[in-house]
Design a protein around this motif. Structure first.
Motif, PDB file in Angstrom:
ATOM      1  N   GLY A   7     -36.637  23.173  -8.974  1.00  0.00           N
ATOM      2  CA  GLY A   7     -35.211  22.809  -9.253  1.00  0.00           C
ATOM      3  C   GLY A   7     -34.810  23.250 -10.534  1.00  0.00           C
ATOM      4  O   GLY A   7     -35.193  23.495 -11.599  1.00  0.00           O
ATOM      5  N   THR A   8     -33.381  23.490 -10.539  1.00  0.00           N
ATOM      6  CA  THR A   8     -32.646  24.213 -11.661  1.00  0.00           C
ATOM      7  C   THR A   8     -31.542  23.318 -11.751  1.00  0.00           C
ATOM      8  O   THR A   8     -30.539  23.892 -12.103  1.00  0.00           O
ATOM      9  N   GLY A   9     -31.702  22.281 -11.453  1.00  0.00           N
ATOM     10  CA  GLY A   9     -30.450  21.217 -11.871  1.00  0.00           C
ATOM     11  C   GLY A   9     -30.485  20.733 -13.377  1.00  0.00           C
ATOM     12  O   GLY A   9     -30.862  21.589 -14.224  1.00  0.00           O
ATOM     13  N   ARG A  10     -29.908  19.523 -13.547  1.00  0.00           N
ATOM     14  CA  ARG A  10     -30.048  19.291 -15.262  1.00  0.00           C
ATOM     15  C   ARG A  10     -31.133  19.221 -15.903  1.00  0.00           C
ATOM     16  O   ARG A  10     -31.479  19.716 -16.882  1.00  0.00           O
ATOM     17  N   VAL A  11     -32.351  18.881 -15.279  1.00  0.00           N
ATOM     18  CA  VAL A  11     -33.913  18.685 -15.747  1.00  0.00           C
ATOM     19  C   VAL A  11     -34.203  20.318 -16.039  1.00  0.00           C
ATOM     20  O   VAL A  11     -34.699  20.854 -16.986  1.00  0.00           O
ATOM     21  N   ARG A  31     -34.369  26.979  -3.659  1.00  0.00           N
ATOM     22  CA  ARG A  31     -33.989  27.229  -2.029  1.00  0.00           C
ATOM     23  C   ARG A  31     -32.927  28.202  -2.079  1.00  0.00           C
ATOM     24  O   ARG A  31     -32.830  29.269  -1.005  1.00  0.00           O
ATOM     25  N   GLU A  37     -25.762  28.482  -9.975  1.00  0.00           N
ATOM     26  CA  GLU A  37     -26.668  27.473 -10.832  1.00  0.00           C
ATOM     27  C   GLU A  37     -28.012  28.351 -11.205  1.00  0.00           C
ATOM     28  O   GLU A  37     -28.327  28.396 -12.172  1.00  0.00           O
ATOM     29  N   ILE A  54     -39.928  27.983  -3.373  1.00  0.00           N
ATOM     30  CA  ILE A  54     -40.666  26.841  -3.952  1.00  0.00           C
ATOM     31  C   ILE A  54     -42.138  27.166  -3.875  1.00  0.00           C
ATOM     32  O   ILE A  54     -42.876  26.884  -4.674  1.00  0.00           O
ATOM     33  N   ILE A  68     -36.846  17.703  -9.050  1.00  0.00           N
ATOM     34  CA  ILE A  68     -36.243  17.582  -8.028  1.00  0.00           C
ATOM     35  C   ILE A  68     -35.971  15.952  -7.514  1.00  0.00           C
ATOM     36  O   ILE A  68     -36.663  15.208  -8.237  1.00  0.00           O
ATOM     37  N   PRO A  69     -34.814  15.809  -6.888  1.00  0.00           N
ATOM     38  CA  PRO A  69     -34.782  14.185  -6.589  1.00  0.00           C
ATOM     39  C   PRO A  69     -35.859  13.628  -5.831  1.00  0.00           C
ATOM     40  O   PRO A  69     -36.641  14.300  -5.070  1.00  0.00           O
ATOM     41  N   ALA A  72     -36.284  14.033  -2.066  1.00  0.00           N
ATOM     42  CA  ALA A  72     -36.878  15.306  -1.512  1.00  0.00           C
ATOM     43  C   ALA A  72     -38.254  15.843  -1.840  1.00  0.00           C
ATOM     44  O   ALA A  72     -38.783  16.645  -1.504  1.00  0.00           O
ATOM     45  N   GLU A  75     -40.941  16.055   0.837  1.00  0.00           N
ATOM     46  CA  GLU A  75     -40.862  17.341   1.804  1.00  0.00           C
ATOM     47  C   GLU A  75     -41.228  18.413   0.890  1.00  0.00           C
ATOM     48  O   GLU A  75     -41.634  19.374   1.508  1.00  0.00           O
ATOM     49  N   VAL A  76     -40.811  18.562  -0.325  1.00  0.00           N
ATOM     50  CA  VAL A  76     -41.187  19.641  -1.167  1.00  0.00           C
ATOM     51  C   VAL A  76     -42.703  19.802  -1.250  1.00  0.00           C
ATOM     52  O   VAL A  76     -43.094  20.802  -1.266  1.00  0.00           O
ATOM     53  N   CYS A  91     -41.445  14.213 -13.465  1.00  0.00           N
ATOM     54  CA  CYS A  91     -40.414  13.552 -14.257  1.00  0.00           C
ATOM     55  C   CYS A  91     -39.517  12.755 -13.334  1.00  0.00           C
ATOM     56  O   CYS A  91     -38.186  12.272 -13.676  1.00  0.00           O
ATOM     57  N   VAL A  92     -40.023  12.601 -12.144  1.00  0.00           N
ATOM     58  CA  VAL A  92     -39.229  12.219 -10.956  1.00  0.00           C
ATOM     59  C   VAL A  92     -38.751  10.538 -11.243  1.00  0.00           C
ATOM     60  O   VAL A  92     -39.772   9.915 -11.094  1.00  0.00           O
ATOM     61  N   ASN A  93     -37.676  10.002 -11.076  1.00  0.00           N
ATOM     62  CA  ASN A  93     -37.348   8.814 -11.132  1.00  0.00           C
ATOM     63  C   ASN A  93     -36.875   8.441  -9.924  1.00  0.00           C
ATOM     64  O   ASN A  93     -35.751   8.885  -9.319  1.00  0.00           O
TER      65      ASN A  93
HETATM   66  N1  LIG Z   1     -31.091  14.303 -15.503  1.00  0.00           N
HETATM   67  C1  LIG Z   1     -31.673  13.440 -16.403  1.00  0.00           C
HETATM   68  O1  LIG Z   1     -31.347  13.127 -17.442  1.00  0.00           O
HETATM   69  C2  LIG Z   1     -33.232  13.216 -15.947  1.00  0.00           C
HETATM   70  C3  LIG Z   1     -34.059  12.712 -16.877  1.00  0.00           C
HETATM   71  C4  LIG Z   1     -35.420  12.230 -16.444  1.00  0.00           C
HETATM   72  C5  LIG Z   1     -35.843  12.739 -15.193  1.00  0.00           C
HETATM   73  N2  LIG Z   1     -34.883  12.821 -14.430  1.00  0.00           N
HETATM   74  C6  LIG Z   1     -35.439  13.135 -13.008  1.00  0.00           C
HETATM   75  O2  LIG Z   1     -35.655  14.465 -12.769  1.00  0.00           O
HETATM   76  C7  LIG Z   1     -35.456  14.880 -11.382  1.00  0.00           C
HETATM   77  C8  LIG Z   1     -34.180  16.001 -11.241  1.00  0.00           C
HETATM   78  O3  LIG Z   1     -33.131  15.413 -11.944  1.00  0.00           O
HETATM   79  P1  LIG Z   1     -31.617  16.325 -12.056  1.00  0.00           P
HETATM   80  O4  LIG Z   1     -30.802  15.291 -12.728  1.00  0.00           O
HETATM   81  O5  LIG Z   1     -32.193  17.536 -12.660  1.00  0.00           O
HETATM   82  O6  LIG Z   1     -31.097  16.590 -10.683  1.00  0.00           O
HETATM   83  P2  LIG Z   1     -30.148  17.591 -10.230  1.00  0.00           P
HETATM   84  O7  LIG Z   1     -29.136  18.103 -11.304  1.00  0.00           O
HETATM   85  O8  LIG Z   1     -29.398  16.913  -9.009  1.00  0.00           O
HETATM   86  O9  LIG Z   1     -30.976  18.778  -9.824  1.00  0.00           O
HETATM   87  C9  LIG Z   1     -31.829  18.595  -8.589  1.00  0.00           C
HETATM   88  C10 LIG Z   1     -32.505  19.955  -8.271  1.00  0.00           C
HETATM   89  O10 LIG Z   1     -33.378  19.691  -7.261  1.00  0.00           O
HETATM   90  C11 LIG Z   1     -33.145  20.686  -6.271  1.00  0.00           C
HETATM   91  N3  LIG Z   1     -33.490  20.271  -4.898  1.00  0.00           N
HETATM   92  C12 LIG Z   1     -32.827  19.059  -4.182  1.00  0.00           C
HETATM   93  N4  LIG Z   1     -33.378  18.734  -2.985  1.00  0.00           N
HETATM   94  C13 LIG Z   1     -34.189  19.766  -2.787  1.00  0.00           C
HETATM   95  C14 LIG Z   1     -35.185  20.174  -1.931  1.00  0.00           C
HETATM   96  N5  LIG Z   1     -35.182  19.226  -0.679  1.00  0.00           N
HETATM   97  N6  LIG Z   1     -35.935  21.221  -1.840  1.00  0.00           N
HETATM   98  C15 LIG Z   1     -35.976  21.801  -2.754  1.00  0.00           C
HETATM   99  N7  LIG Z   1     -35.377  21.750  -4.090  1.00  0.00           N
HETATM  100  C16 LIG Z   1     -34.259  20.708  -3.910  1.00  0.00           C
HETATM  101  C17 LIG Z   1     -31.746  21.078  -6.219  1.00  0.00           C
HETATM  102  O11 LIG Z   1     -31.721  22.311  -5.614  1.00  0.00           O
HETATM  103  P3  LIG Z   1     -30.478  22.595  -4.908  1.00  0.00           P
HETATM  104  O12 LIG Z   1     -29.271  23.437  -5.875  1.00  0.00           O
HETATM  105  O13 LIG Z   1     -30.790  23.576  -3.924  1.00  0.00           O
HETATM  106  O14 LIG Z   1     -29.714  21.795  -4.250  1.00  0.00           O
HETATM  107  C18 LIG Z   1     -31.481  21.053  -7.920  1.00  0.00           C
HETATM  108  O15 LIG Z   1     -32.063  22.374  -8.386  1.00  0.00           O
HETATM  109  C19 LIG Z   1     -34.874  13.580 -10.652  1.00  0.00           C
HETATM  110  O16 LIG Z   1     -36.088  13.050  -9.988  1.00  0.00           O
HETATM  111  C20 LIG Z   1     -34.405  12.641 -11.693  1.00  0.00           C
HETATM  112  O17 LIG Z   1     -34.743  11.289 -11.516  1.00  0.00           O
HETATM  113  C21 LIG Z   1     -33.563  13.180 -14.428  1.00  0.00           C
END
Ligand SMILES: NC(=O)c1ccc[n+]([C@@H]2O[C@H](COP(=O)([O-])OP(=O)(O)OC[C@H]3O[C@@H](n4cnc5c(N)ncnc54)[C@H](OP(=O)(O)O)[C@@H]3O)[C@@H](O)[C@H]2O)c1
Length: 210
Positions: A7-11, A31, A37, A54, A68-69, A72, A75-76, A91-93
């Motif tokens: 995952g390359t989202g916020r975390v 993916r 991103e 992955i 990742i959420p 997901a 499946e991952v 760190c998944v919540n």
């Molecule tokens: N944000 C926070 O402040 C924070 C703090 C602590 C813990 N967390 C936890 O950390 C996890 C990630 O949060 P985030 O905020 O980083 O989420 P996010 O910004 O939505 O990023 C999610 C990442 O997961 C990837 N992803 C989603 N579905 C996928 C799948 N089926 N297969 C492969 N990759 C997939 C996305 O890739 P695509 O671009 O391909 O969709 C994206 O890179 C969550 O479980 C959250 O509860 C978040």
């Protein structure tokens, strides 16, 4: 150390570049490696970083961060190869999509039960996340311990807020009485840390802001 970050989202986009800057070799499991991103995170992660599928990323490192959420995650994991001996950094919540609560493991609170048993009363949950030692002396260095409180009656909450200030703690409004379930879970974490984690009762939770 080689680190796989799924995952390359916020975390993933926050921790990956920081670990890379500390000299770790980061491989992102993604993916679509051509997405803006992914490319943006790669650019911030130094020359040694890479993005791959992955499964390939997970195979390439002894430590795998699941960024990742929750919906997901199963499946991952199923798509990864053997994980024996790997460290899975989780760190998944499991949060509902509308942020209204936990998607897993949510249970009603004592506070809500008390409200049901006391019709007409305004229940405010408070003073459950600090030790009695902190109630006696809530000051840590120059900082007051945080006191979370929640309830559904604004006037009752204001009264409890003032009672918190009166004993020199920092009141933090934690929302409706529904959220007592989270404060009660925090109390269990506190108790574990105090009794089994070596922290004792002379410690307290603190909210910080900037
Ligand atoms: N944000 C926070 O402040 C924070 C703090 C602590 C813990 N967390 C936890 O950390 C996890 C990630 O949060 P985030 O905020 O980083 O989420 P996010 O910004 O939505 O990023 C999610 C990442 O997961 C990837 N992803 C989603 N579905 C996928 C799948 N089926 N297969 C492969 N990759 C997939 C996305 O890739 P695509 O671009 O391909 O969709 C994206 O890179 C969550 O479980 C959250 O509860 C978040």
């Amino acid at each position: 150390m080689d680190l796989a970050i799924l995952g390359t989202g916020r975390v993933g986009g926050a921790l990956g570049p920081r670990w890379a800057a500390k000299g770790h070799r980061v491989v992102y499991g993604v993916r679509d490696s051509s997405s803006a991103e992914v490319q943006g995170v790669l650019q911030k992660s130094g020359a040694g970083a890479a993005a791959t599928g992955i499964r390939e990323a997970a195979a390439a490192a002894p430590v795998i961060l699941l960024a990742i959420p929750w919906n997901a995650t199963r499946e991952v994991l199923a798509a990864l190869g053997p994980l024996e001996g790997k460290i899975l950094l989780d760190c998944v919540n499991p949060i509902k999509a509308d942020f209204s609560g936990l998607a897993l493991g949510e249970a009603p609170s004592a506070a809500e039960q008390i409200a049901a048993w006391a019709p007409g009363a305004s229940v405010v949950k408070a003073f459950n996340t600090v030790s009695d030692a902190t109630m006696v002396n809530p000051t840590y260095g120059s900082q007051p311990a945080t006191m979370f409180y929640c309830g559904d009656d604004a006037a009752a909450k204001a009264t409890v807020r003032q009672l918190t200030v009166d004993v020199e703690m920092e009141p933090v409004d934690a929302g409706p009485l529904h959220n007592a379930r989270y404060l009660e879970a925090m109390s269990m974490l506190y108790i574990h840390l105090a009794i089994f984690g070596g922290w004792g009762g002379e410690c307290a939770f603190k909210m910080m802001k900037r």
